[in-house]
Design a protein around this motif. Structure first.
Motif, short mmCIF file in Angstrom:
data_model
loop_
_atom_site.label_atom_id
_atom_site.label_comp_id
_atom_site.label_asym_id
_atom_site.label_seq_id
_atom_site.Cartn_x
_atom_site.Cartn_y
_atom_site.Cartn_z
N HIS A 1 0.99 -0.98 -0.14
CA HIS A 1 0.00 -0.08 -0.18
C HIS A 1 0.75 1.10 -0.13
CE1 HIS A 1 -3.35 2.95 1.04
NE2 HIS A 1 -2.38 3.08 2.08
N ARG A 2 1.93 1.25 0.72
CA ARG A 2 2.75 2.59 0.89
C ARG A 2 3.45 2.77 -0.35
NH1 ARG A 2 6.48 2.53 5.96
NH2 ARG A 2 7.36 0.70 4.94
N ASN B 1 -6.99 -2.98 -3.42
CA ASN B 1 -6.90 -1.98 -2.35
C ASN B 1 -6.22 -2.39 -1.23
OD1 ASN B 1 -7.33 -0.17 -0.23
ND2 ASN B 1 -9.66 0.17 -1.26
N PHE B 2 -5.00 -2.26 -1.10
CA PHE B 2 -3.87 -3.01 -0.07
C PHE B 2 -4.28 -2.34 1.17
CE2 PHE B 2 -1.47 -3.57 -4.12
CZ PHE B 2 -1.34 -5.08 -3.98
N GLY B 3 -4.71 -1.08 1.34
CA GLY B 3 -5.02 -0.17 2.62
C GLY B 3 -6.03 -1.18 3.10
N ARG C 1 -8.31 -5.39 7.21
CA ARG C 1 -8.82 -6.78 7.47
C ARG C 1 -7.88 -7.79 8.24
NH1 ARG C 1 -11.69 -9.57 2.64
NH2 ARG C 1 -12.57 -10.64 4.67
N HIS C 2 -6.84 -7.79 7.70
CA HIS C 2 -5.90 -8.76 8.20
C HIS C 2 -5.55 -8.24 9.85
CE1 HIS C 2 -5.00 -11.26 5.17
NE2 HIS C 2 -4.90 -10.51 4.24
N ARG C 3 -5.63 -7.00 10.06
CA ARG C 3 -5.14 -6.59 11.41
C ARG C 3 -6.34 -6.72 12.39
NH1 ARG C 3 -2.41 -0.66 9.93
NH2 ARG C 3 -0.20 -1.49 9.58
#
Length: 204
Positions: free
Chosen positions: A45-46, A99-101, A106-108
């Protein structure tokens, strides 16, 4: 007769404990894998955001057109400028598709749920080993945790092999979930430390 019943109950407890311990291990690995997957998604994402910002800045300014005008003829300059603008558009569309953000979040969230489940399994292991919980209550707690685990797994996003390998390294080699007695004591006030560490602090 009483000793036979006691031995039989002890055997059942051992089987139950073994099952709960294995479930704890699976949950611990899943928790750590989702943590590592969140890290991987955040890195993507970054990079995606920085690349998009860089291309947008370059394509939106007159500096690029002026610079290309000095190096290339007018037709090539227009072509390169159009290509960069097209790349920005494609990257914008790609950021909506990948949408990696959102995936990071979701993983967090899944990792947070797994952390709570892991701690609950650990508490159940302590209760069973200390024989402070009746067998039927332990079974009921196990069944409840299994239902909770099923609900979390059903809604969890997929992880990758790379995230699993990083989780394996963290748990096996760096021992992320374990602390020595001294490490724990150093995190606690003197009054709550183990006897040896309290004595050592008093001597100092």
């Amino acid at each position: 007769m009483g000793s036979t019943d006691s031995a039989g109950t002890s055997g059942v407890n051992d089987l139950l404990l073994a099952q709960v311990r294995e479930a704890y291990g699976r949950v611990a690995y899943t928790h750590k894998t989702h943590e590592k997957q969140a890290d991987l998604c955040f890195q993507k994402h970054r990079r995606q955001q920085w690349f998009l910002v860089g291309l947008t800045v370059v394509s939106s300014g007159t500096f690029l057109a002026s610079l290309l005008g000095l190096v290339l003829d007018q037709s090539w300059s227009a072509l390169v400028t159009s290509f960069i603008a097209l790349a920005v558009t494609a990257l914008n569309l790609g950021s909506k598709t990948f949408n990696f953000g959102e995936e990071t979040q979701r993983h967090r969230e899944t990792a947070a749920k797994m952390w709570n489940l892991r701690e609950s399994y650990q508490s159940l292991i302590v209760d069973i080993q200390s024989k402070s919980i009746p067998l039927e209550a332990a079974r009921a707690a196990r069944d409840g945790l299994q239902e909770e685990a099923f609900a979390i797994y059903s809604d969890a996003p997929r992880t990758t092999g790379k995230a699993y390998l990083r989780a394996q390294e963290a748990l096996k080699e760096r021992e992320d979930l374990t602390f020595s007695t001294r490490e724990i004591d150093l995190l606690l006030p003197v009054e709550l430390r183990s006897t040896g560490e309290r004595n050592r602090s008093g001597d100092q």
